[in-house]
Scaffold this motif. Structure first.
Motif, short mmCIF file in Angstrom:
data_model
loop_
_atom_site.label_atom_id
_atom_site.label_comp_id
_atom_site.label_asym_id
_atom_site.label_seq_id
_atom_site.Cartn_x
_atom_site.Cartn_y
_atom_site.Cartn_z
N GLN A 1 6.35 0.88 -14.29
CA GLN A 1 5.77 1.43 -15.52
C GLN A 1 4.57 0.62 -15.99
N ASP A 2 4.62 -0.69 -15.81
CA ASP A 2 3.47 -1.52 -16.20
C ASP A 2 2.24 -1.16 -15.37
N VAL B 1 -3.01 1.64 -14.93
CA VAL B 1 -3.87 2.57 -14.19
C VAL B 1 -4.33 3.73 -15.08
N ILE B 2 -3.44 4.27 -15.89
CA ILE B 2 -3.82 5.35 -16.81
C ILE B 2 -4.88 4.86 -17.78
N ARG B 3 -4.73 3.63 -18.29
CA ARG B 3 -5.75 3.06 -19.19
C ARG B 3 -7.08 2.93 -18.46
N ALA B 4 -7.03 2.46 -17.22
CA ALA B 4 -8.25 2.25 -16.45
C ALA B 4 -8.96 3.57 -16.17
N LEU B 5 -8.20 4.60 -15.81
CA LEU B 5 -8.80 5.91 -15.55
C LEU B 5 -9.44 6.50 -16.80
N GLU B 6 -8.76 6.33 -17.93
CA GLU B 6 -9.31 6.85 -19.19
C GLU B 6 -10.59 6.08 -19.57
N GLN B 7 -10.59 4.78 -19.32
CA GLN B 7 -11.77 3.96 -19.58
C GLN B 7 -12.95 4.43 -18.73
N ALA C 1 -14.15 -11.03 -16.99
CA ALA C 1 -15.12 -10.29 -16.17
C ALA C 1 -14.92 -8.79 -16.29
N GLY C 2 -13.97 -8.37 -17.13
CA GLY C 2 -13.81 -6.95 -17.41
C GLY C 2 -12.60 -6.26 -16.82
N ALA C 3 -11.70 -7.00 -16.19
CA ALA C 3 -10.51 -6.36 -15.61
C ALA C 3 -9.68 -5.70 -16.71
N VAL C 4 -9.05 -4.59 -16.37
CA VAL C 4 -8.21 -3.87 -17.33
C VAL C 4 -6.88 -4.57 -17.52
N ASP C 5 -6.32 -5.11 -16.43
CA ASP C 5 -5.04 -5.81 -16.52
C ASP C 5 -4.89 -6.74 -15.32
N PHE C 6 -3.92 -7.63 -15.42
CA PHE C 6 -3.64 -8.62 -14.37
C PHE C 6 -2.13 -8.70 -14.24
N LEU C 7 -1.59 -8.09 -13.20
CA LEU C 7 -0.14 -7.97 -13.07
C LEU C 7 0.41 -8.87 -11.97
N PRO C 8 1.33 -9.74 -12.30
CA PRO C 8 1.95 -10.58 -11.27
C PRO C 8 2.99 -9.79 -10.48
N LYS C 9 3.03 -10.03 -9.17
CA LYS C 9 4.05 -9.40 -8.32
C LYS C 9 5.34 -10.22 -8.42
N PRO C 10 6.50 -9.58 -8.45
CA PRO C 10 6.69 -8.12 -8.50
C PRO C 10 6.48 -7.61 -9.92
N PHE C 11 5.83 -6.49 -10.05
CA PHE C 11 5.57 -5.90 -11.38
C PHE C 11 6.45 -4.66 -11.56
N ARG C 12 6.67 -4.31 -12.81
CA ARG C 12 7.40 -3.09 -13.12
C ARG C 12 6.51 -1.89 -12.82
N ARG D 1 0.83 -1.20 0.00
CA ARG D 1 0.00 0.00 0.00
C ARG D 1 0.87 1.26 0.00
N VAL D 2 1.92 1.25 0.80
CA VAL D 2 2.81 2.40 0.87
C VAL D 2 3.53 2.60 -0.46
N ALA D 3 4.03 1.50 -1.04
CA ALA D 3 4.77 1.59 -2.30
C ALA D 3 3.89 2.12 -3.42
N LEU D 4 2.65 1.63 -3.49
CA LEU D 4 1.75 2.07 -4.55
C LEU D 4 1.32 3.52 -4.33
N THR D 5 1.12 3.89 -3.09
CA THR D 5 0.78 5.29 -2.80
C THR D 5 1.88 6.22 -3.31
N ASN D 6 3.12 5.88 -3.02
CA ASN D 6 4.25 6.70 -3.48
C ASN D 6 4.35 6.71 -5.00
N LEU D 7 4.10 5.56 -5.60
CA LEU D 7 4.20 5.45 -7.06
C LEU D 7 3.16 6.35 -7.74
#
Length: 211
Positions: free
Chosen positions: A115-116, A121-127, A102-113, A22-28
Motif C-alpha cells: 500500500q505504501d 506511485v499514485i501521488r507521483a502520477l498525479e504530480q 533532488a525532488g523524489a516523491v518518496d523513498f521506501l526501504p525494502k521490504p515495503f508495504r 520487477r515481477v512483484a512490482l509488475t503484478n502489484l
C-alpha cells in the motif's frame, strides 16, 4: 487505493536489477490496472522511448553501473522531469535526504508495504499529470501571445503592471482611444475574460513592463 478512473493514459516505469522485484512490482501495479514497463538497468531505460503522457519512475538506489541517485541527477540535467519513487534495501538517512531534496516523491526501504508503494506511485502520477497540464497550458498561452503585435505586447505589459489607459497613452505617446483599441485586441487575442485573467497570463508568461 485504486487507479484513478477517467484519467488519461498513464504508466509506471520500474528499474531494478532484481528480477523477482520487477515481477512483484509488475503484478502489484497491474492489480490496480496500471500499465508497467520494467528495466534491469538505468541504461536500458535511457535506450527506450519515454512516454509522452503521465508517468513515474520506481527506481532502485543501488544499480549496476550508474546508481539511482546518479541517474536522478542525469535525468534532471537532461531536462527529464519524471517523478521518482526510490526504493532500497540499503538506504540510510543521508541518502534519503539527498534523494528527496533532488525532488523524489518518496523513498521506501525494502521490504515495503504494497500500500505504501501504491500510494507513492499514485501521488507521483498525479504530480506528473499536473506538470504536463501546466506545460500544455503555458504552451497554449505562448502561442496566443505570439499572435500579438509589438504594440499590443507593450500595451499588455503596461496594463498588467497596473497602469490606467490615460497613463499608458502618455507613456506610449498615443491617444487614449488608441490604447483602448489595442487593449481590446489584447483581451480578445489572449482569450482573457477579465483584467485579473490577463494579469495571471502575464505572470505565467513573465511579461514585465520595460523600465
Amino acid at each position: 487505493m485504486v487507479a484513478m478512473e477517467g484519467k488519461s493514459e498513464q504508466i509506471v516505469l520500474v528499474v531494478d536489477d532484481d528480477e523477482s522485484v520487477r515481477v512483484a512490482l509488475t503484478n502489484l501495479f497491474r492489480s490496480i490496472s496500471l500499465k508497467v514497463e520494467v528495466f534491469n538497468s538505468a541504461a536500458g531505460l535511457l535506450q527506450s522511448k519515454l512516454p509522452d503522457f503521465a508517468s513515474c519512475l520506481v527506481l532502485d538506489i543501488r544499480l549496476p553501473g550508474v546508481s539511482g541517485l546518479e541517474f536522478q541527477d542525469t535525468l534532471a540535467k537532461a531536462g527529464i522531469h519524471i517523478p521518482i519513487v526510490f526504493m532500497t534495501g540499503h538506504g540510510d538517512i543521508p541518502m534519503s535526504v539527498k534523494a528527496m531534496k533532488a525532488g523524489a516523491v518518496d523513498f521506501l526501504p525494502k521490504p515495503f508495504r504494497d500500500q505504501d508503494m501504491l500510494d507513492a506511485v499514485i501521488r507521483a502520477l498525479e504530480q506528473d499529470r499536473r506538470r504536463r497540464d501546466g506545460d500544455k497550458a503555458a504552451s497554449q498561452l505562448r502561442h496566443l501571445f505570439e499572435t500579438l503585435t509589438r504594440r499590443e505586447r507593450e500595451v499588455m505589459s503596461l496594463v498588467t503592471s497596473g497602469l490606467m489607459n490615460k497613463q499608458i497613452a502618455h507613456e506610449l505617446q498615443v491617444s487614449e482611444i488608441t490604447v483602448k483599441i489595442h487593449r481590446g485586441h489584447v483581451m480578445r487575442k489572449m482569450e482573457a475574460r477579465s483584467l485579473a485573467d490577463l494579469v495571471r497570463m502575464a505572470e505565467l508568461l513573465r511579461v514585465r513592463r520595460q523600465d
